[in-house]
Scaffold this active site. Structure first.
Site, PDB file in Angstrom:
ATOM      1  N   GLY A  56      94.483  16.391  75.922  1.00  0.00           N
ATOM      2  CA  GLY A  56      94.416  16.156  77.359  1.00  0.00           C
ATOM      3  C   GLY A  56      95.769  15.637  77.821  1.00  0.00           C
ATOM      4  O   GLY A  56      96.294  14.677  77.244  1.00  0.00           O
ATOM      5  N   ARG A  98     103.244  19.724  70.845  1.00  0.00           N
ATOM      6  CA  ARG A  98     102.567  20.714  71.707  1.00  0.00           C
ATOM      7  C   ARG A  98     103.487  21.019  72.893  1.00  0.00           C
ATOM      8  O   ARG A  98     104.185  20.127  73.373  1.00  0.00           O
ATOM      9  CB  ARG A  98     101.201  20.226  72.213  1.00  0.00           C
ATOM     10  CG  ARG A  98     100.149  20.074  71.138  1.00  0.00           C
ATOM     11  CD  ARG A  98      98.776  19.743  71.736  1.00  0.00           C
ATOM     12  NE  ARG A  98      98.141  20.928  72.337  1.00  0.00           N
ATOM     13  CZ  ARG A  98      97.010  20.863  73.051  1.00  0.00           C
ATOM     14  NH1 ARG A  98      96.442  19.696  73.301  1.00  0.00           N
ATOM     15  NH2 ARG A  98      96.480  21.969  73.551  1.00  0.00           N
ATOM     16  N   ASP A 246      97.712  20.879  82.994  1.00  0.00           N
ATOM     17  CA  ASP A 246      98.662  20.476  81.945  1.00  0.00           C
ATOM     18  C   ASP A 246     100.093  20.531  82.440  1.00  0.00           C
ATOM     19  O   ASP A 246     100.962  19.845  81.915  1.00  0.00           O
ATOM     20  CB  ASP A 246      98.472  21.367  80.721  1.00  0.00           C
ATOM     21  CG  ASP A 246      97.107  21.127  80.109  1.00  0.00           C
ATOM     22  OD1 ASP A 246      96.127  21.743  80.574  1.00  0.00           O
ATOM     23  OD2 ASP A 246      97.009  20.271  79.200  1.00  0.00           O
TER      24      ASP A 246
HETATM   25  C1  LIG Z   1      93.425  15.647  82.348  1.00  0.00           C
HETATM   26  S1  LIG Z   1      94.192  17.118  82.023  1.00  0.00           S
HETATM   27  C2  LIG Z   1      93.392  17.666  80.563  1.00  0.00           C
HETATM   28  C3  LIG Z   1      93.731  19.106  80.280  1.00  0.00           C
HETATM   29  O1  LIG Z   1      94.164  19.232  78.918  1.00  0.00           O
HETATM   30  C4  LIG Z   1      93.283  20.120  78.272  1.00  0.00           C
HETATM   31  O2  LIG Z   1      93.907  20.881  77.281  1.00  0.00           O
HETATM   32  P1  LIG Z   1      93.723  20.438  75.731  1.00  0.00           P
HETATM   33  O3  LIG Z   1      92.281  20.120  75.519  1.00  0.00           O
HETATM   34  O4  LIG Z   1      94.197  21.675  74.966  1.00  0.00           O
HETATM   35  O5  LIG Z   1      94.647  19.256  75.534  1.00  0.00           O
HETATM   36  C5  LIG Z   1      92.769  21.001  79.373  1.00  0.00           C
HETATM   37  O6  LIG Z   1      93.719  21.958  79.752  1.00  0.00           O
HETATM   38  C6  LIG Z   1      92.513  19.964  80.421  1.00  0.00           C
HETATM   39  O7  LIG Z   1      92.335  20.455  81.703  1.00  0.00           O
END
Ligand SMILES: CSC[C@H]1O[C@H](OP(=O)(O)O)[C@H](O)[C@@H]1O
Length: 359
Positions: A56, A98, A246
């Protein structure tokens, strides 16, 4: 008998000053098991970010800030330039974990500024300043999400059906989440929302994390497969979509979990407002449009077998597994930030937000 702790009682990211460790919930084990990881080495932290044990955009930034502080406190030298060189080595390493969420580099750059602006001070004092900045970044995250909740709540009404994709919840931030912040605040105020959570293949953040944390907080939640979003919208059960992000480009194009742009197209088709909840730290003014956002490619195993008891595809099948997609700014109704709500044209309104936040 000790009362079972709710997942909401745990901090997503924390700094343990006793053992000098980054403490996270291992999100790869949720919802079945709640396990805390105490991470002390840079490699442990890099792996935790890369494998989505902590994930996140805001939570990644919070974790990176703590991680680079932990790296800095291990640097044994009296020479500032040597300290800065080794700090930058650690920064580059953590930044490589990442590529898409801008909060990672944003937090690391902010920590580097502390070092640069403290040149001339004793290194012990600089290390303490880094500690304090990491704590400040995390505390600000909580304030930011609460403001996004307040602004987001002005966009919906009592009894609304809401849909969200992936997890932009408490588990993606220090507290409240971004897309879920209006949901939590509305829940506290008796709005009686009904939330549809897309499972969000392949990592299932919606099923494993969002439906888990929202239901643990008492919200009315329905988990759906990603291919069901159209039906629930067509049935008139959804009055607004809230998603996280993101990285938002200067023109408002928003990178978020893969599948988000499809949800935005569906929302547009059904005349449902589509809101991106974006801390200003996630807005990348140096990237003009979504075409410039690097999309992380992730391992095929996440698609073929990682979350399923039975193999879901033939061995060796070619897999395209982008972790994010970019929703065109033309599909975004508004961008909700902690400094207010930006509406199209975003290349103008985001500059107004930029002025308000002083970036
Ligand atoms: C509060 S923004 C969280 C955002 O990050 C997630 O990606 P990941 O689980 O791969 O880190 C996803 O895109 C969420 O919307």
């Amino acid at each position: 008998m000790t009362e079972e702790k709710s997942i909401m009682d745990y901090e997503t990211v924390a700094l343990d000053d006793t053992e000098h460790a980054l403490v996270i919930i291992d999100q790869t084990k949720l919802p079945g098991r709640t396990e805390l990881l105490h991470l002390k080495t840079q490699k442990e932290i890099w792996v935790a970010i890369n494998t989505l044990a902590v994930r996140g955009a805001p939570a990644i930034g919070d974790a990176a800030a703590i991680g680079i502080y932990l790296a800095a406190r291990e640097i044994e030298t009296d020479d500032y330039e040597e300290f800065l060189r080794r700090f930058r080595e650690a920064k580059a390493y953590l930044d490589s974990s990442r590529p898409t969420a801008v909060n990672l580099s944003w937090a690391l750059n902010r920590m580097e500024q502390v070092v640069l602006q403290a040149k001339g001070k004793p290194l012990a004092e600089i290390k303490q300043m880094l500690h304090d900045e990491a704590v400040k970044i995390k505390d600000e995250d909580i304030w930011i999400c609460s403001k996004i909740g307040e602004y987001g709540l002005t966009l919906v009404k009592k009894g609304d059906g809401l849909l969200t994709h992936c997890n932009a919840g408490q588990l993606a931030t220090a507290k409240y989440g971004t897309a879920t912040a209006p949901m939590y605040l509305g829940h506290q105020k008796g709005y009686g929302f009904h939330v549809f959570c897309d499972e969000t293949r392949p990592q299932l953040q919606g099923a494993r994390l969002t439906s888990y944390e929202l239901s643990a907080s008492g919200l009315d939640v329905t988990l759906i497969c990603d291919n069901m979003a159209s039906s629930v919208m067509k049935n008139g059960w959804v009055q607004a979509v809230f998603v996280g992000c993101d990285r938002v480009a200067a023109n408002g194009d928003a990178a978020n979990k893969i599948g988000t742009s499809g949800v935005a197209i569906l929302a547009k088709y059904y005349g449902i407002p589509f809101y991106v909840c974006a801390p200003t730290s996630t807005i990348d003014f140096a990237t003009p449009t979504g075409a410039g956002i690097k999309i992380e490619q992730r391992p095929p195993e996440e698609v073929t077998e990682m979350w399923y008891k039975e193999r879901m595809a033939p061995k060796g099948i070619k897999v395209y597994n982008p972790a994010f997609d970019v929703t065109d700014h033309s599909l975004i109704t508004a961008i909700v930030t902690e400094y207010g709500i930006a509406r199209a044209p975003y290349d103008v309104s985001l500059q107004e937000i930029r002025r308000k936040c002083g970036r």
